[in-house]
Write an enzyme that holds these catalytic residues in place. Structure first.
Site, PDB file in Angstrom:
ATOM      1  N   HIS A 184      82.267-126.175  -4.686  1.00  0.00           N
ATOM      2  CA  HIS A 184      82.929-124.970  -4.167  1.00  0.00           C
ATOM      3  C   HIS A 184      84.316-125.277  -3.590  1.00  0.00           C
ATOM      4  O   HIS A 184      85.245-124.494  -3.751  1.00  0.00           O
ATOM      5  CB  HIS A 184      82.025-124.292  -3.130  1.00  0.00           C
ATOM      6  CG  HIS A 184      80.834-123.649  -3.750  1.00  0.00           C
ATOM      7  ND1 HIS A 184      79.555-123.745  -3.246  1.00  0.00           N
ATOM      8  CD2 HIS A 184      80.716-122.899  -4.881  1.00  0.00           C
ATOM      9  CE1 HIS A 184      78.724-123.087  -4.023  1.00  0.00           C
ATOM     10  NE2 HIS A 184      79.394-122.580  -5.029  1.00  0.00           N
ATOM     11  N   ASP A 227      76.677-116.939  -6.022  1.00  0.00           N
ATOM     12  CA  ASP A 227      76.096-117.535  -4.810  1.00  0.00           C
ATOM     13  C   ASP A 227      77.038-117.404  -3.616  1.00  0.00           C
ATOM     14  O   ASP A 227      76.654-117.664  -2.483  1.00  0.00           O
ATOM     15  CB  ASP A 227      75.741-119.009  -5.053  1.00  0.00           C
ATOM     16  CG  ASP A 227      76.937-119.791  -5.592  1.00  0.00           C
ATOM     17  OD1 ASP A 227      77.910-119.980  -4.846  1.00  0.00           O
ATOM     18  OD2 ASP A 227      76.904-120.214  -6.763  1.00  0.00           O
ATOM     19  N   ASP A 258      81.209-107.014 -15.345  1.00  0.00           N
ATOM     20  CA  ASP A 258      81.601-108.088 -16.273  1.00  0.00           C
ATOM     21  C   ASP A 258      83.046-108.513 -15.971  1.00  0.00           C
ATOM     22  O   ASP A 258      83.975-107.688 -16.053  1.00  0.00           O
ATOM     23  CB  ASP A 258      81.477-107.555 -17.703  1.00  0.00           C
ATOM     24  CG  ASP A 258      81.843-108.606 -18.742  1.00  0.00           C
ATOM     25  OD1 ASP A 258      82.232-109.740 -18.361  1.00  0.00           O
ATOM     26  OD2 ASP A 258      81.753-108.290 -19.934  1.00  0.00           O
ATOM     27  N   ASP A 304      84.287-119.007 -11.750  1.00  0.00           N
ATOM     28  CA  ASP A 304      83.128-119.792 -11.286  1.00  0.00           C
ATOM     29  C   ASP A 304      81.922-119.293 -12.074  1.00  0.00           C
ATOM     30  O   ASP A 304      81.094-118.538 -11.576  1.00  0.00           O
ATOM     31  CB  ASP A 304      82.953-119.570  -9.779  1.00  0.00           C
ATOM     32  CG  ASP A 304      81.781-120.354  -9.215  1.00  0.00           C
ATOM     33  OD1 ASP A 304      81.107-121.077  -9.960  1.00  0.00           O
ATOM     34  OD2 ASP A 304      81.532-120.217  -8.001  1.00  0.00           O
ATOM     35  N   SER A 305      81.866-119.725 -13.325  1.00  0.00           N
ATOM     36  CA  SER A 305      80.922-119.115 -14.268  1.00  0.00           C
ATOM     37  C   SER A 305      79.783-120.068 -14.617  1.00  0.00           C
ATOM     38  O   SER A 305      79.812-121.242 -14.276  1.00  0.00           O
ATOM     39  CB  SER A 305      81.651-118.762 -15.560  1.00  0.00           C
ATOM     40  OG  SER A 305      81.993-119.949 -16.237  1.00  0.00           O
TER      41      SER A 305
END
Ligand code: SAM
Length: 283
Positions: free
Chosen positions: A66, A90, A141, A160-161
């Site tokens: 992160h 998250d 999306d 961040d996929s």
């Protein structure tokens, strides 16, 4: 929920390798519209979340990922004010972005609301900035979001996929990067997770080529350890719009504007050094 096995194992397809974490219990299991969300309590890595059987987050090592997804790009931009996070359900990346005092708006566009709701329950420390007045959480999306964004909306876009399959595949395409280029202000930066240098070097090469083909003057990859992701070695690739990616706000990072556990000024500089086999991605 009782388990019939005390180990979680993720086999890395085609690599003849796997990672195993010793688990105490499975505390959540749900099939959302998009993916299977499972959460475990492990013996030594704290809480673990998997999506479709792939490790996304553990308590113990998520800080490296992160911090490296957010701080290098935000400290390279001279004045990041408007930031978009795509995926990142998250909320750990969003939490890091909001540590930057210049940020006025941080929008997160996650496809699957259930990932965020489960994270709020099982990873509360990652979600503790979700109610920051600068944060906006959207469930949509990210590919369409960027296609619809007015030109010059953001300073930094962070992708961040999940891996480049299914709904995340389009987040690695030249068309998507063209839309990012348009949605960025001058000096804007896009950064996306770009998988393992050891296992997915071709993906890193193709991302760098696609970013340049989409109009970004520079592309650069950051390398960092991530022990629970395939191979234990991970990367993030940046595209810069009229900005030199090798330069960053050294004085701010060195001064330690806020607390981090992995990122610092020497780590930033070192992460930009390419291994020999990836030094010429255009080839
Ligand atoms: N740190 C993780 C990794 O590299 O393994 C990524 C974690 S984050 C939970 C990934 C998120 O991307 C998932 O929650 C998934 O729902 C989301 N996602 C995948 N495709 C997406 C898309 N097209 N638009 C928005 N979110 C997407």
């Amino acid at each position: 929920m009782a388990l019939d096995t005390s180990w979680y194992t993720e086999e890395w397809a085609g690599q003849g390798a796997a990672i195993s974490l010793k688990i105490r219990d499975k505390v959540h299991d749900e099939q959302s519209t998009y993916q299977r969300i499972e959460i475990y309590e492990t013996e030594t890595f704290g809480t673990l979340m998997t999506l479709d059987g792939l490790v996304m987050v553990t308590d113990r090592d998520n800080f490296v990922y992160h911090e490296m997804m957010s701080h290098p790009a935000l400290f390279t931009h001279p004045d990041p004010r408007r930031v978009l996070v795509i995926g990142g359900g998250d909320c750990g990346t969003l939490h890091e972005v909001l540590k930057h005092p210049t940020v006025e708006l941080a929008e997160q566009v996650e496809l699957d609301e259930r990932v965020t709701r489960a994270s709020e329950k099982f990873f509360p420390e990652l979600c503790e900035s979700n109610n920051d007045r600068r944060a906006r959480l959207h469930f949509a999306d990210g590919i369409q979001w960027v296609a619809d964004a007015p030109p010059g909306t953001y300073d930094v876009i962070i992708v961040d996929s999940t891996d480049p399959v299914g709904p995340a595949a389009g987040l690695f395409s030249e068309t998507f990067y063209q839309n990012c280029f348009r949605a960025l202000r001058p000096r804007g930066i896009v950064v996306g997770q770009s998988e393992s240098p050891l296992f997915h070097a071709d993906l890193i090469r193709s991302m760098q080529r696609s970013l340049k083909a989409a109009g970004f003057g520079e592309a650069a990859t950051l390398f960092f350890p991530q022990c629970t992701y395939p191979s234990g070695w991970w990367s993030a690739t940046m595209g810069g719009k009229n900005i030199t990616l090798a330069n960053f706000r050294n004085s701010d990072t060195a001064a330690g504007m806020f607390a981090t556990r992995y990122y610092n000024q020497p780590i930033h500089a070192a992460a930009l050094a390419s291994p020999e086999f990836l030094r010429h991605p255009e080839k």
